[in-house]
Design a protein around this motif. Sequence first.
Motif, short mmCIF file in Angstrom:
data_model
loop_
_atom_site.label_atom_id
_atom_site.label_comp_id
_atom_site.label_asym_id
_atom_site.label_seq_id
_atom_site.Cartn_x
_atom_site.Cartn_y
_atom_site.Cartn_z
N GLU A 1 0.82 -1.22 0.00
CA GLU A 1 0.00 0.00 0.00
C GLU A 1 0.85 1.27 0.00
O GLU A 1 0.33 2.37 -0.24
N GLU A 2 2.15 1.13 0.25
CA GLU A 2 3.06 2.28 0.23
C GLU A 2 3.88 2.34 -1.07
O GLU A 2 4.83 3.12 -1.16
N HIS A 3 3.53 1.54 -2.05
CA HIS A 3 4.22 1.57 -3.34
C HIS A 3 3.70 2.73 -4.18
O HIS A 3 2.95 2.55 -5.14
N ASP A 4 4.12 3.93 -3.79
CA ASP A 4 3.64 5.16 -4.42
C ASP A 4 4.55 5.54 -5.59
O ASP A 4 5.39 4.74 -6.03
N GLU A 5 4.39 6.77 -6.08
CA GLU A 5 5.18 7.22 -7.23
C GLU A 5 6.67 7.18 -6.93
O GLU A 5 7.47 6.75 -7.78
N ARG A 6 7.07 7.61 -5.75
CA ARG A 6 8.49 7.61 -5.40
C ARG A 6 9.02 6.19 -5.37
O ARG A 6 10.11 5.90 -5.88
N TRP A 7 8.24 5.26 -4.77
CA TRP A 7 8.66 3.86 -4.73
C TRP A 7 8.84 3.32 -6.14
O TRP A 7 9.83 2.64 -6.43
N LEU A 8 7.90 3.62 -7.02
CA LEU A 8 7.94 3.09 -8.38
C LEU A 8 9.13 3.65 -9.15
O LEU A 8 9.81 2.92 -9.89
N GLN A 9 9.42 4.94 -8.97
CA GLN A 9 10.59 5.50 -9.64
C GLN A 9 11.88 4.85 -9.15
O GLN A 9 12.78 4.54 -9.94
N GLN A 10 11.98 4.64 -7.84
CA GLN A 10 13.17 4.00 -7.30
C GLN A 10 13.30 2.56 -7.81
O GLN A 10 14.40 2.10 -8.16
N ALA A 11 12.18 1.85 -7.84
CA ALA A 11 12.20 0.46 -8.30
C ALA A 11 12.60 0.38 -9.77
O ALA A 11 13.38 -0.50 -10.17
N LEU A 12 12.09 1.26 -10.59
CA LEU A 12 12.39 1.22 -12.02
C LEU A 12 13.85 1.60 -12.30
O LEU A 12 14.46 1.06 -13.23
N GLN A 13 14.42 2.50 -11.51
CA GLN A 13 15.85 2.78 -11.65
C GLN A 13 16.65 1.52 -11.38
O GLN A 13 17.61 1.20 -12.10
N ALA B 1 6.16 -7.03 -8.50
CA ALA B 1 5.85 -5.94 -7.57
C ALA B 1 5.74 -4.61 -8.32
O ALA B 1 4.87 -3.77 -8.00
N ILE B 2 6.59 -4.40 -9.31
CA ILE B 2 6.52 -3.18 -10.12
C ILE B 2 5.17 -3.12 -10.86
O ILE B 2 4.50 -2.07 -10.89
N LEU B 3 4.76 -4.23 -11.44
CA LEU B 3 3.49 -4.25 -12.17
C LEU B 3 2.31 -3.97 -11.25
O LEU B 3 1.39 -3.23 -11.61
N GLU B 4 2.33 -4.56 -10.06
CA GLU B 4 1.25 -4.30 -9.11
C GLU B 4 1.19 -2.83 -8.72
O GLU B 4 0.10 -2.28 -8.52
N ALA B 5 2.35 -2.18 -8.62
CA ALA B 5 2.36 -0.74 -8.31
C ALA B 5 1.73 0.06 -9.45
O ALA B 5 0.98 1.02 -9.22
N PHE B 6 2.04 -0.32 -10.69
CA PHE B 6 1.40 0.34 -11.84
C PHE B 6 -0.11 0.11 -11.83
O PHE B 6 -0.90 1.03 -12.10
N ARG B 7 -0.54 -1.10 -11.50
CA ARG B 7 -1.97 -1.40 -11.50
C ARG B 7 -2.72 -0.60 -10.43
O ARG B 7 -3.87 -0.23 -10.63
N SER B 8 -2.06 -0.35 -9.32
CA SER B 8 -2.72 0.40 -8.24
C SER B 8 -2.71 1.90 -8.49
O SER B 8 -3.52 2.63 -7.90
N ARG B 9 -1.83 2.37 -9.38
CA ARG B 9 -1.73 3.81 -9.68
C ARG B 9 -1.57 4.05 -11.18
O ARG B 9 -0.58 4.62 -11.63
N VAL C 1 8.67 -0.19 -27.27
CA VAL C 1 7.44 0.50 -27.65
C VAL C 1 7.11 1.59 -26.63
O VAL C 1 7.59 1.57 -25.49
N ALA C 2 6.29 2.53 -27.07
CA ALA C 2 5.84 3.60 -26.18
C ALA C 2 4.86 3.02 -25.16
O ALA C 2 3.92 2.31 -25.51
N LEU C 3 5.08 3.33 -23.90
CA LEU C 3 4.25 2.83 -22.80
C LEU C 3 3.35 3.96 -22.33
O LEU C 3 3.70 4.73 -21.44
N ASN C 4 2.17 4.04 -22.94
CA ASN C 4 1.27 5.15 -22.65
C ASN C 4 -0.07 4.71 -22.07
O ASN C 4 -1.00 5.50 -21.99
N SER C 5 -0.16 3.44 -21.67
CA SER C 5 -1.37 2.95 -21.02
C SER C 5 -1.00 1.75 -20.15
O SER C 5 0.05 1.13 -20.33
N LEU C 6 -1.89 1.43 -19.22
CA LEU C 6 -1.63 0.29 -18.33
C LEU C 6 -1.55 -1.01 -19.11
O LEU C 6 -0.72 -1.87 -18.81
#
Length: 359
Positions: free
Chosen positions: A21-33, A155-163, A188-193
């Motif tokens: 529940e704390e996988h917010d935008e900051r978490w997702l940016q850190q995870a993707l890096q 875990a990254i995908l679940e964060a995208f699905r929640s936000r 490819v361009a990633l412009n949708s879930l």
Amino acid sequence: MTDVVNYRSNAIVELMHVPAEEHDERWLQQALQQAIMLELATLPPYLCGLWSIEESDQNSEVFQMLHAIIFDEMSHMGLACNMLTTIGGEPHIADEGVVPKYPGPLPGGVQPELSVSLMQLSKQSLDMYSRIERPDDPVVEDVEVHTSIGAFYTAILEAFRSRPELIKGTRQLTKNMSSSHGEGNDIVALNSLDVVEAAVKIIKEQGEGTAASPDNPFPGETGELAHFYSFREFFHGRRLIRVSDEPPRFDFQGDEIPLPRIFPMGTVPAGGWAQGGVPVSSDVLTELDTFNRHYSSMLRFLERAWKAEQPSTATQMLSKAIVQMVQLQEPAQNLMRTPLPDGTGKTYGPEFRYLPDEP
């Protein structure tokens, strides 16, 4: 949180311990890096294996499959970069703290018992490659593992699905790579879930297969296995076949798969050959410097490509990165033809050291 642009950190382990529940935008940016750093970390050891195959055996099954896997990993890194920029982040690629160092662990604390080295293609390196790609629940050779790359991407995908509202489609690079190696390999361009979900599925299942099958669902050739199982086939020297239907069971009991002839590249010591106490002649030093400068320039162009605001600039930077990448093979194989001075019969090989840009 540990510094997420520090290659030696335990950032992925720490990120995976953060409640969902704390996988917010900051978490997702850190995870993707960290995901970008993971994808980059696989390329140097796989490339050393590929380039160590002698020219006379470059039509071999092992060469062709390893070449295909490297193309997959390149597209995975591009997709991870697009995931980060689509939510407004900026990839860090050309940074001494981010670039992988060998021998050493994977970034972020993934599989901490594994040390990744730069060496020739061999049973040892194939075992290392397959341990990098090992799924949580393989259909063969099941062993207990620490956090896998696949679990991290889940875990990254679940964060995208929640936000899903974080997906903005900003600074997206595209590159047609399917013509080089089959379905699912385009950046490819990633412009949708939906498109993000498809990208994560490709990254996970090309590397690990599925819980039910060792097949690569996005193959370049019919019957192609996921990376983990291809590496295990080459390690065992036998094709993986289904040996039972009820229950379904697979084993390495198929036809023999011979390893190709190779240049006997030694294992690059920490910090490079000279730092490891190996004498380096002026000719070898020139080849090492040439390689490291092309590698470093490639990383800088990649970073600039995903930071560029103008699509035309991004495309130009990506093209320049590809030019630098193509120029890596010649100095790498020149080094692999040069014997080490210790009488072991081993040769030098590329170091993949990052050199900061000259002022």
